[in-house]
Design a protein around this motif. Sequence first.
Motif, PDB file in Angstrom:
ATOM      1  N   VAL A 126      -0.608  10.622  -3.155  1.00  0.00           N
ATOM      2  CA  VAL A 126      -0.611   9.210  -3.544  1.00  0.00           C
ATOM      3  C   VAL A 126      -0.415   9.066  -5.047  1.00  0.00           C
ATOM      4  O   VAL A 126       0.337   8.198  -5.523  1.00  0.00           O
ATOM      5  N   ALA A 127      -1.070   9.947  -5.829  1.00  0.00           N
ATOM      6  CA  ALA A 127      -0.980   9.866  -7.291  1.00  0.00           C
ATOM      7  C   ALA A 127       0.436  10.122  -7.793  1.00  0.00           C
ATOM      8  O   ALA A 127       0.832   9.622  -8.852  1.00  0.00           O
ATOM      9  N   ALA A 128       1.209  10.895  -7.029  1.00  0.00           N
ATOM     10  CA  ALA A 128       2.585  11.191  -7.445  1.00  0.00           C
ATOM     11  C   ALA A 128       3.463   9.953  -7.433  1.00  0.00           C
ATOM     12  O   ALA A 128       4.493   9.902  -8.123  1.00  0.00           O
ATOM     13  N   GLY A 129       3.079   8.932  -6.645  1.00  0.00           N
ATOM     14  CA  GLY A 129       3.816   7.667  -6.628  1.00  0.00           C
ATOM     15  C   GLY A 129       5.292   7.853  -6.369  1.00  0.00           C
ATOM     16  O   GLY A 129       5.710   8.539  -5.438  1.00  0.00           O
ATOM     17  N   ASP A 130       6.127   7.268  -7.250  1.00  0.00           N
ATOM     18  CA  ASP A 130       7.574   7.321  -7.064  1.00  0.00           C
ATOM     19  C   ASP A 130       8.198   8.639  -7.502  1.00  0.00           C
ATOM     20  O   ASP A 130       9.413   8.822  -7.366  1.00  0.00           O
TER      21      ASP A 130
ATOM     22  N   ARG B 247      -8.784  15.498   1.333  1.00  0.00           N
ATOM     23  CA  ARG B 247      -8.925  14.449   0.318  1.00  0.00           C
ATOM     24  C   ARG B 247      -8.121  14.779  -0.938  1.00  0.00           C
ATOM     25  O   ARG B 247      -7.456  13.927  -1.519  1.00  0.00           O
ATOM     26  N   ALA B 248      -8.190  16.048  -1.348  1.00  0.00           N
ATOM     27  CA  ALA B 248      -7.492  16.463  -2.564  1.00  0.00           C
ATOM     28  C   ALA B 248      -5.978  16.387  -2.402  1.00  0.00           C
ATOM     29  O   ALA B 248      -5.262  15.914  -3.297  1.00  0.00           O
ATOM     30  N   THR B 249      -5.457  16.855  -1.265  1.00  0.00           N
ATOM     31  CA  THR B 249      -4.006  16.823  -1.061  1.00  0.00           C
ATOM     32  C   THR B 249      -3.513  15.390  -0.899  1.00  0.00           C
ATOM     33  O   THR B 249      -2.445  15.032  -1.410  1.00  0.00           O
TER      34      THR B 249
ATOM     35  N   LEU C  75      -2.172  13.473   6.605  1.00  0.00           N
ATOM     36  CA  LEU C  75      -2.130  12.850   5.290  1.00  0.00           C
ATOM     37  C   LEU C  75      -1.396  11.531   5.413  1.00  0.00           C
ATOM     38  O   LEU C  75      -0.403  11.422   6.134  1.00  0.00           O
ATOM     39  N   SER C  76      -1.878  10.536   4.707  1.00  0.00           N
ATOM     40  CA  SER C  76      -1.206   9.240   4.702  1.00  0.00           C
ATOM     41  C   SER C  76      -0.669   8.948   3.309  1.00  0.00           C
ATOM     42  O   SER C  76      -1.344   9.201   2.312  1.00  0.00           O
ATOM     43  N   PRO C  77       0.534   8.372   3.211  1.00  0.00           N
ATOM     44  CA  PRO C  77       1.035   7.920   1.913  1.00  0.00           C
ATOM     45  C   PRO C  77       0.433   6.572   1.508  1.00  0.00           C
ATOM     46  O   PRO C  77       0.731   6.065   0.430  1.00  0.00           O
ATOM     47  N   ASN C  78      -0.419   6.004   2.356  1.00  0.00           N
ATOM     48  CA  ASN C  78      -1.033   4.694   2.135  1.00  0.00           C
ATOM     49  C   ASN C  78      -2.151   4.816   1.100  1.00  0.00           C
ATOM     50  O   ASN C  78      -3.159   5.479   1.336  1.00  0.00           O
ATOM     51  N   LYS C  79      -1.992   4.171  -0.053  1.00  0.00           N
ATOM     52  CA  LYS C  79      -2.966   4.312  -1.137  1.00  0.00           C
ATOM     53  C   LYS C  79      -4.294   3.624  -0.834  1.00  0.00           C
ATOM     54  O   LYS C  79      -5.304   3.875  -1.518  1.00  0.00           O
ATOM     55  N   ASP C  80      -4.322   2.749   0.178  1.00  0.00           N
ATOM     56  CA  ASP C  80      -5.545   2.028   0.503  1.00  0.00           C
ATOM     57  C   ASP C  80      -6.434   2.757   1.511  1.00  0.00           C
ATOM     58  O   ASP C  80      -7.509   2.251   1.863  1.00  0.00           O
ATOM     59  N   VAL C  81      -6.004   3.919   1.979  1.00  0.00           N
ATOM     60  CA  VAL C  81      -6.862   4.722   2.861  1.00  0.00           C
ATOM     61  C   VAL C  81      -8.034   5.242   2.031  1.00  0.00           C
ATOM     62  O   VAL C  81      -7.845   5.855   0.979  1.00  0.00           O
ATOM     63  N   LYS C  82      -9.241   5.009   2.493  1.00  0.00           N
ATOM     64  CA  LYS C  82     -10.427   5.420   1.741  1.00  0.00           C
ATOM     65  C   LYS C  82     -10.544   6.947   1.713  1.00  0.00           C
ATOM     66  O   LYS C  82     -10.391   7.590   2.764  1.00  0.00           O
ATOM     67  N   PRO C  83     -10.797   7.538   0.549  1.00  0.00           N
ATOM     68  CA  PRO C  83     -10.929   9.006   0.475  1.00  0.00           C
ATOM     69  C   PRO C  83     -11.951   9.563   1.447  1.00  0.00           C
ATOM     70  O   PRO C  83     -11.748  10.633   2.029  1.00  0.00           O
ATOM     71  N   GLU C  84     -13.049   8.835   1.629  1.00  0.00           N
ATOM     72  CA  GLU C  84     -14.103   9.344   2.522  1.00  0.00           C
ATOM     73  C   GLU C  84     -13.679   9.355   3.990  1.00  0.00           C
ATOM     74  O   GLU C  84     -14.362   9.943   4.838  1.00  0.00           O
TER      75      GLU C  84
ATOM     76  N   ASN D 235       0.786  -1.241   0.000  1.00  0.00           N
ATOM     77  CA  ASN D 235       0.000   0.000   0.000  1.00  0.00           C
ATOM     78  C   ASN D 235       0.818   1.293   0.000  1.00  0.00           C
ATOM     79  O   ASN D 235       0.242   2.381   0.023  1.00  0.00           O
ATOM     80  N   LEU D 236       2.140   1.204  -0.058  1.00  0.00           N
ATOM     81  CA  LEU D 236       2.982   2.392  -0.161  1.00  0.00           C
ATOM     82  C   LEU D 236       3.780   2.345  -1.456  1.00  0.00           C
ATOM     83  O   LEU D 236       4.228   1.277  -1.884  1.00  0.00           O
ATOM     84  N   ALA D 237       3.971   3.498  -2.076  1.00  0.00           N
ATOM     85  CA  ALA D 237       4.837   3.557  -3.250  1.00  0.00           C
ATOM     86  C   ALA D 237       6.249   3.146  -2.844  1.00  0.00           C
ATOM     87  O   ALA D 237       6.685   3.415  -1.716  1.00  0.00           O
ATOM     88  N   PRO D 238       6.990   2.474  -3.725  1.00  0.00           N
ATOM     89  CA  PRO D 238       8.338   1.997  -3.381  1.00  0.00           C
ATOM     90  C   PRO D 238       9.267   3.076  -2.842  1.00  0.00           C
ATOM     91  O   PRO D 238      10.175   2.781  -2.052  1.00  0.00           O
TER      92      PRO D 238
END
Length: 441
Positions: free
Chosen positions: A384-388, A377-379, A360-369, A129-132
């Motif tokens: 997360v979208a920035a990834g690596d 939510r936006a930040t 803010l969490s770098p965990n991509k599995d955190v639900k936006p809601e 759930n975290l980018a490398p």
Amino acid sequence: MRRPSLTTLRATGALTAALALALTACGGDADPKSGGELAGTTVTVAGVWTGGEQKNFKKVLDAFSAKTGAKTVFVPSGDNVSTFVGSKIEGGNAPEVVLVPQVGVLRQFAEAGWLTPLSEKTATTAAGNLAPVWKEYGTVDGAYYGLYFKAAHKSTVWYAPDALEQAGVAEPKSWAELLASGRTLADSGRPAFAVAGEDGWTLTDWFENVYLSQAGPEKYDLLARHELKWTDPSVVTALTTLAEVFKDERLVAGGASEALRTDFPGSVEKVFGPEPKAALVYEGDFVGGVARDEFGRKPGEDAKFFPFPPVGSGKAPVVSGGDAAVVLKDAKNADAGMRLLEFLATPEAAEVWAGAGGFLSPNKDVKPEAYADDTARATAASLVAAGDTVRFDMSDQAPAAFGGTKGAGEWKLLQDFLRDPSDPKRTAAALEAAAAKAYGN
């Protein structure tokens, strides 16, 4: 010295400091259920968080206690985490878990032999759930020690919507538009940026965003490791670009002299306080929390942000910071400490704090809601979208003598540059001399 950029307002004033000292004595006892696999075990956690951040992290610890039966105690470390932890280890009273706010400090702990590598379960969960890149920042000499739990998005420019509306200015999409819009704002009666020049760490963040966008992530990484000299033309170019802001009194509220007397909280007040003196303030996502908590603004309504714009032909930068959880191997209950990290690696743990705000969490599995508001939510989504492509705050990767000490190294030299930005080459040479001394190369 730990820069206060990951807290909403770590250095707000004497009241916060006094509260932190009071809390040091009592810790942060959670009230666990009577049963559970860790019943009768105490897990002590040390970290820099005070005030609202500490209160909200205790909610995460309470959730862990409810699952496992462990008792948890939170102890504020103060900004100098290294000194605090060293003294605790020397005294035979090491905490089980430490939240480390600097890559350089994490590396120091690992090289001193203080840390236990993450358990297989923790590492596997984090890998899912975290980018490398977050594993990379938590790894020293091939061993994975640091789990990044809390992150900051340090590529956000915050603004007062009424100021932009009055000037007829839209959110800029490029560096050139940012400068043009800033001058239009000044012409309409409110200078563009409140710059917190009294706090040198904010100036390093300005530089890092410009440099990452302009020079690219590969050179950013080389400079962060001092495998590229600060006299490199790419550094001079970035300083020359930054000088476009620093030398223009329409862009810096009150000019350099006032900026050098303005700390971070003061810069937020100049935009969102009762007597606004600027329209924009650049810093991380935590600006929104300060605007809300200190000045009654509502993020997303009367406190908005836009992404730090791309410079020239570069891409929009995403600079981040973060707090990594590590387990001290000399702690009495190190195994229980690792169980806490296994919990912190899950979206469940992050969602506890996400709902409380200021997180803010770098965990991509955190639900936006799970986040408390649309701005968070936006930040979080942007991070997360920035990834690596995310790059960790460069000065937080440097030895403290260069990147993290008030009145010295990069902090002081960029303050000098704010005062007189006329000679980027001279500043680059001074930065290189300080870096060479601190890195030892």
